[in-house]
Design a protein around this motif. Structure first.
Motif, mmCIF file in Angstrom:
data_model
loop_
_atom_site.group_PDB
_atom_site.id
_atom_site.type_symbol
_atom_site.label_atom_id
_atom_site.label_comp_id
_atom_site.label_asym_id
_atom_site.label_seq_id
_atom_site.Cartn_x
_atom_site.Cartn_y
_atom_site.Cartn_z
ATOM 1 N N ASN A 1 -56.549 -131.358 -16.658
ATOM 2 C CA ASN A 1 -56.322 -131.423 -18.117
ATOM 3 C C ASN A 1 -56.020 -130.065 -18.752
ATOM 4 N N LEU A 46 -62.093 -133.302 -26.017
ATOM 5 C CA LEU A 46 -61.978 -133.096 -24.575
ATOM 6 C C LEU A 46 -62.674 -131.810 -24.155
ATOM 7 N N ASP A 78 -66.458 -131.860 -23.687
ATOM 8 C CA ASP A 78 -67.000 -132.688 -22.606
ATOM 9 C C ASP A 78 -67.381 -131.787 -21.440
ATOM 10 N N ASN A 99 -65.712 -132.102 -18.065
ATOM 11 C CA ASN A 99 -64.293 -131.726 -17.935
ATOM 12 C C ASN A 99 -64.055 -130.298 -18.444
#
Length: 301
Positions: free
Chosen positions: A32, A17, A20, A23
């Motif tokens: 997140n 994550l 990325d 994000n």
């Protein structure tokens, strides 16, 4: 074992994550962020840089190799703590020994807690974390406390709350920084203990501190023996530090002490240095007694 596997898989998922760019988490308010901050994440070791605020300056190579061997067998049991700098770039807050040992082993990733903080918060976190958990020598701890005062502007009372130590304990560490640098180095290298240092602080003159320090090293004096030596020094205000070996007092001094003692009606003492120079000590018990001695001295002019 299933729980450990799940935890590691979760860390790898969060790591993906964080890689990325769509994000990228820059603050605790970002999407997140709650999944990352406070959780264990497997980070690429190459994405982590050493913290310039790290108070530890000495890393024992032997113990570092021992830790590396443990990590090779068991993995990193306690995650390090990092703060996010930018996309896929982090800075170490605490756990540098684990970080270094993991690099020695050749690990590609390391478990880490991620914090999103500013520089001042990072410094405070690093210092407090190290004071509480790392095996710092007394001088490194004292320097960490001093940095919390100078750079974070904490009072001793605030530090007491942060690190869970009594104010008197913090004050004792800070006083070590008044010692001569040579003695501080000796303490960091393990030649003398904090107990020796606390005794030596009571000697204000740096040269006298070093004289006693040399006595400690050459005679392997214990803390209690050092305290007695310092106490005797302060009682006599003697420039020449007494040694364990008895020195022969010249006859002219013995005779002179007796004559002066009778004249001043006091327990006169003389301290003689190896170069032949000495110090005459005439004790007094009160202001009136001191005035009496002055009067006797003036009478001899």
């Amino acid at each position: 074992m299933a729980k450990a596997t799940k935890k590691q898989a979760l860390g790898r998922g969060l790591s993906a994550l964080l890689k990325d760019p769509d994000n990228d988490i820059k603050s605790a308010a970002d999407k997140n962020a709650d999944k990352v901050v406070g959780n264990i994440v497997e980070l690429d070791i190459k994405s982590i840089e050493v913290n310039p605020f790290q108070p530890r300056t000495n890393f024992n190579e032997e113990t570092l190799r021992e830790l590396a061997s443990s990590i090779r067998e068991l993995g990193v049991i306690q995650p390090i703590t990092v703060r996010k700098l930018e996309f896929n770039k982090y800075q170490l807050v605490s756990g540098e020994r684990r970080f270094r040992a993991s690099k020695l082993v050749g690990l590609d990733t390391i478990p880490a807690y991620i914090r999103i903080t500013n520089d001042q918060e990072s410094l405070e976190m690093a210092l407090v974390e190290n004071i509480q958990r790392q095996d710092l020598d007394p001088i490194e701890i004292a320097l960490s406390y001093q940095r919390l005062i100078d750079e974070i502007k904490l009072t001793q009372e605030q530090m007491s709350e942060r690190v869970g130590k009594k104010r008197s304990t913090i004050a004792n560490y800070l006083r070590l920084l008044k010692l001569d640098p040579i003695i501080q180095t000796g303490m960091r290298d393990g030649f003398v203990s904090m107990g020796h240092g606390r005794a030596l602080i009571n000697i204000e003159d740096a040269s006298d501190q070093l004289d006693i320090y040399q006595k400690i090293i050459s005679n392997s004096l214990s803390v209690r023996e050092t305290e007695n030596l310092v106490r005797k020094y302060k009682e006599t205000s003697n420039v020449e530090i007494p040694s364990k070996e008895e020195e022969t007092t010249p006859k002219f001094i013995k005779k002179g002490i007796k004559e002066l003692g009778e004249y001043f009606s006091a327990d006169v003492d003389v301290k003689l240095a190896k170069n032949g120079k000495g110090k005459l000590i005439i004790p007094f018990n009160s202001e009136n007694d001191f005035a009496r001695l002055k009067k006797l001295m003036k009478r001899e002019k």
